[in-house]
Design a protein around this motif. Structure first.
Motif, mmCIF file in Angstrom:
data_model
loop_
_atom_site.group_PDB
_atom_site.id
_atom_site.type_symbol
_atom_site.label_atom_id
_atom_site.label_comp_id
_atom_site.label_asym_id
_atom_site.label_seq_id
_atom_site.Cartn_x
_atom_site.Cartn_y
_atom_site.Cartn_z
ATOM 1 N N GLU A 129 0.829 -1.206 0.000
ATOM 2 C CA GLU A 129 0.000 0.000 0.000
ATOM 3 C C GLU A 129 0.866 1.260 0.000
ATOM 4 O OE1 GLU A 129 -3.146 2.122 -0.649
ATOM 5 O OE2 GLU A 129 -3.154 -0.070 -0.594
ATOM 6 N N ARG A 130 2.030 1.229 0.696
ATOM 7 C CA ARG A 130 2.932 2.385 0.674
ATOM 8 C C ARG A 130 3.464 2.625 -0.735
ATOM 9 N NH1 ARG A 130 4.320 0.735 6.009
ATOM 10 N NH2 ARG A 130 5.859 -0.776 5.252
ATOM 11 N N VAL A 131 3.802 1.570 -1.441
ATOM 12 C CA VAL A 131 4.267 1.719 -2.818
ATOM 13 C C VAL A 131 3.135 2.247 -3.705
ATOM 14 C CG1 VAL A 131 5.094 0.464 -4.847
ATOM 15 C CG2 VAL A 131 6.063 -0.031 -2.603
ATOM 16 N N ALA A 132 1.918 1.730 -3.522
ATOM 17 C CA ALA A 132 0.772 2.194 -4.310
ATOM 18 C C ALA A 132 0.513 3.679 -4.071
ATOM 19 C CB ALA A 132 -0.466 1.372 -3.961
ATOM 20 N N GLU A 133 0.705 4.132 -2.836
ATOM 21 C CA GLU A 133 0.492 5.545 -2.528
ATOM 22 C C GLU A 133 1.500 6.421 -3.262
ATOM 23 O OE1 GLU A 133 -1.697 8.511 -1.023
ATOM 24 O OE2 GLU A 133 -2.099 6.398 -0.656
ATOM 25 N N ILE A 134 2.761 5.972 -3.326
ATOM 26 C CA ILE A 134 3.780 6.714 -4.072
ATOM 27 C C ILE A 134 3.403 6.787 -5.545
ATOM 28 C CG2 ILE A 134 6.198 6.693 -4.813
ATOM 29 C CD1 ILE A 134 6.913 5.442 -2.128
ATOM 30 N N ARG A 155 2.593 -0.363 -13.255
ATOM 31 C CA ARG A 155 3.320 -0.445 -11.989
ATOM 32 C C ARG A 155 2.398 -0.823 -10.828
ATOM 33 N NH1 ARG A 155 8.223 3.964 -11.750
ATOM 34 N NH2 ARG A 155 8.671 4.074 -13.980
ATOM 35 N N LEU A 156 1.155 -0.315 -10.852
ATOM 36 C CA LEU A 156 0.236 -0.649 -9.764
ATOM 37 C C LEU A 156 -0.107 -2.136 -9.792
ATOM 38 C CD1 LEU A 156 -1.309 0.681 -7.433
ATOM 39 C CD2 LEU A 156 -3.254 0.919 -8.966
ATOM 40 N N GLU A 157 -0.273 -2.680 -10.990
ATOM 41 C CA GLU A 157 -0.555 -4.111 -11.093
ATOM 42 C C GLU A 157 0.629 -4.925 -10.561
ATOM 43 O OE1 GLU A 157 -2.083 -7.430 -14.357
ATOM 44 O OE2 GLU A 157 -1.751 -5.332 -14.945
ATOM 45 N N ALA A 158 1.858 -4.486 -10.909
ATOM 46 C CA ALA A 158 3.045 -5.185 -10.418
ATOM 47 C C ALA A 158 3.156 -5.076 -8.899
ATOM 48 C CB ALA A 158 4.297 -4.605 -11.074
ATOM 49 N N THR A 159 2.687 -3.941 -8.343
ATOM 50 C CA THR A 159 2.750 -3.745 -6.887
ATOM 51 C C THR A 159 1.886 -4.755 -6.158
ATOM 52 O OG1 THR A 159 3.184 -1.379 -7.114
ATOM 53 C CG2 THR A 159 2.241 -2.119 -5.022
ATOM 54 N N TYR A 160 0.639 -4.927 -6.597
ATOM 55 C CA TYR A 160 -0.271 -5.823 -5.895
ATOM 56 C C TYR A 160 0.037 -7.299 -6.163
ATOM 57 C CZ TYR A 160 -2.958 -1.825 -4.405
ATOM 58 O OH TYR A 160 -3.337 -0.652 -3.804
ATOM 59 N N GLN A 161 0.871 -7.558 -7.176
ATOM 60 C CA GLN A 161 1.290 -8.936 -7.433
ATOM 61 C C GLN A 161 2.615 -9.264 -6.758
ATOM 62 O OE1 GLN A 161 1.294 -9.412 -11.678
ATOM 63 N NE2 GLN A 161 -0.920 -9.596 -11.818
ATOM 64 N N ALA A 162 3.343 -8.233 -6.286
ATOM 65 C CA ALA A 162 4.661 -8.452 -5.685
ATOM 66 C C ALA A 162 4.529 -9.240 -4.385
ATOM 67 C CB ALA A 162 5.347 -7.116 -5.429
ATOM 68 N N ARG A 163 5.474 -10.119 -4.145
ATOM 69 C CA ARG A 163 5.477 -10.935 -2.943
ATOM 70 C C ARG A 163 6.687 -10.653 -2.039
ATOM 71 N NH1 ARG A 163 1.115 -10.990 -3.786
ATOM 72 N NH2 ARG A 163 -0.329 -12.673 -4.369
ATOM 73 N N THR A 164 7.753 -10.063 -2.571
ATOM 74 C CA THR A 164 8.960 -9.815 -1.779
ATOM 75 C C THR A 164 9.408 -8.366 -1.935
ATOM 76 O OG1 THR A 164 10.480 -10.386 -3.578
ATOM 77 C CG2 THR A 164 9.702 -12.199 -2.176
ATOM 78 N N TYR A 165 10.310 -7.941 -1.023
ATOM 79 C CA TYR A 165 10.887 -6.605 -1.134
ATOM 80 C C TYR A 165 11.632 -6.442 -2.450
ATOM 81 C CZ TYR A 165 9.937 -5.563 3.788
ATOM 82 O OH TYR A 165 9.342 -5.307 4.986
ATOM 83 N N GLY A 166 12.299 -7.516 -2.881
ATOM 84 C CA GLY A 166 13.053 -7.449 -4.122
ATOM 85 C C GLY A 166 12.177 -7.145 -5.325
ATOM 86 N N GLU A 167 10.900 -7.571 -5.292
ATOM 87 C CA GLU A 167 9.977 -7.273 -6.379
ATOM 88 C C GLU A 167 9.378 -5.877 -6.250
ATOM 89 O OE1 GLU A 167 7.292 -10.479 -5.846
ATOM 90 O OE2 GLU A 167 8.372 -11.848 -7.167
ATOM 91 N N LEU A 168 9.238 -5.374 -5.021
ATOM 92 C CA LEU A 168 8.634 -4.057 -4.812
ATOM 93 C C LEU A 168 9.612 -2.912 -5.068
ATOM 94 C CD1 LEU A 168 6.412 -4.331 -1.589
ATOM 95 C CD2 LEU A 168 5.665 -3.872 -3.919
ATOM 96 N N THR A 169 10.862 -3.071 -4.656
ATOM 97 C CA THR A 169 11.820 -1.962 -4.691
ATOM 98 C C THR A 169 11.976 -1.326 -6.066
ATOM 99 O OG1 THR A 169 13.029 -2.877 -2.815
ATOM 100 C CG2 THR A 169 14.194 -1.302 -4.206
ATOM 101 N N PRO A 170 12.127 -2.098 -7.166
ATOM 102 C CA PRO A 170 12.337 -1.452 -8.472
ATOM 103 C C PRO A 170 11.157 -0.627 -8.965
ATOM 104 C CG PRO A 170 12.969 -3.781 -8.509
ATOM 105 C CD PRO A 170 12.217 -3.566 -7.250
ATOM 106 N N ILE A 171 9.973 -0.873 -8.428
ATOM 107 C CA ILE A 171 8.773 -0.208 -8.938
ATOM 108 C C ILE A 171 8.833 1.299 -8.727
ATOM 109 C CG2 ILE A 171 6.254 -0.033 -8.658
ATOM 110 C CD1 ILE A 171 6.256 -3.015 -7.959
ATOM 111 N N THR A 172 9.433 1.750 -7.624
ATOM 112 C CA THR A 172 9.491 3.191 -7.327
ATOM 113 C C THR A 172 10.920 3.710 -7.276
ATOM 114 O OG1 THR A 172 9.445 2.692 -4.947
ATOM 115 C CG2 THR A 172 7.322 3.122 -6.018
#
Length: 252
Positions: A16-21, A39-56
């Motif tokens: 949710e923090r990534v989605a807010e950004i 990017r929002l679709e990738a955010t809600y599908q991410a399972r690890t920090y490694g998948e979330l970090t590149p998005i933002t």
């Protein structure tokens, strides 16, 4: 969120923090709608920090200063109360119509007039010149619609003469720091409607959340069916083993 342990599982709060950004980046014009959706679709599908970090990685971190604006927490109402005089002070429609929508700044006082015509004021993507703004609507044999985003407090003080003002959105508490929209004026043989609608980004977020929920349910059903199949196979193997053991004893 950290790069030190990319294999760690991300939580719903992290996503949710990534989605807010991302929503802030869309509102500021840093992302177009196609990039935001991807990017929002990738955010809600991410399972690890490694998948979330590149998005933002290429977007400002929370608390960063935007050029031309005072520091404000991304996603807060403070970032949308910008001061100044507003984009325009009024709108008029005579035998026609007007519309204000998208990114614009609502002044402290906005006056709109419609005679045998209509207009729409959409505040969902707008900034505000002050914490309280007044929208004065005069509708004569015409109509107007004021659309506000969730979280905004609405007060209606208009008067209808053989016409009416919509009071349905009154009494809904505003979010902390959100602006207050006061709708005044009068309607003669006409009407002024006020409605609360989610922003386009919020609708897209909900759509992706519902999609992710459907994917999660399908995955759970597949896992359940796989578990049943494995149980049946194990029971079948035990039964065959039992038959073989019985035959072996009979042969002995």
């Amino acid at each position: 969120m950290t790069d030190d342990a990319p294999e760690l599982r991300a939580s719903d709060a992290d996503r949710e923090r990534v989605a807010e950004i991302l929503r802030d980046a869309l509102a500021e014009g840093r992302l177009d709608m196609a990039e935001f959706e991807e990017r929002l679709e990738a955010t809600y599908q991410a399972r690890t920090y490694g998948e979330l970090t590149p998005i933002t990685r290429d977007l400002p971190a929370p608390g960063a200063v935007s050029l031309g604006k005072a520091p404000a927490e991304p996603g807060s109402w403070a970032a949308r109360i910008v001061g100044g005089e507003g984009s325009s002070t009024g709108a008029f429609a005579v035998l026609g119509g007007f519309q204000r929508k998208g990114r614009w700044t609502v002044p402290r006082k906005f006056t709109c007039f419609a005679f045998w015509g209509g207009g729409e004021l959409d505040l969902r993507e707008a900034d505000f010149a002050d914490r309280e703004v007044e929208i004065k609507c005069v509708a004569v044999m015409g109509g107007m619609q004021v659309v506000v985003p969730p979280g905004v407090e609405v007060v209606v003080r208009g008067v209808g003469i053989m016409g009416g003002f919509d009071h349905r959105e009154e009494g809904v508490p505003g979010e902390p720091g959100a602006p207050r929209v006061v709708v005044t004026g009068f309607a003669f043989w006409g009407g002024v409607g006020v409605e609360r609608k989610p922003t386009r980004a919020e609708r897209e977020r909900r759509r992706l959340e519902r999609r992710q929920e459907r994917l999660d349910r399908k995955a759970a059903r597949r896992e359940l069916h796989e578990g049943f199949r494995e149980d049946i196979e194990r029971a079948h193997r035990r039964m065959l083993d039992g038959h073989r053991e019985l035959r072996r004893r009979e042969d002995d």
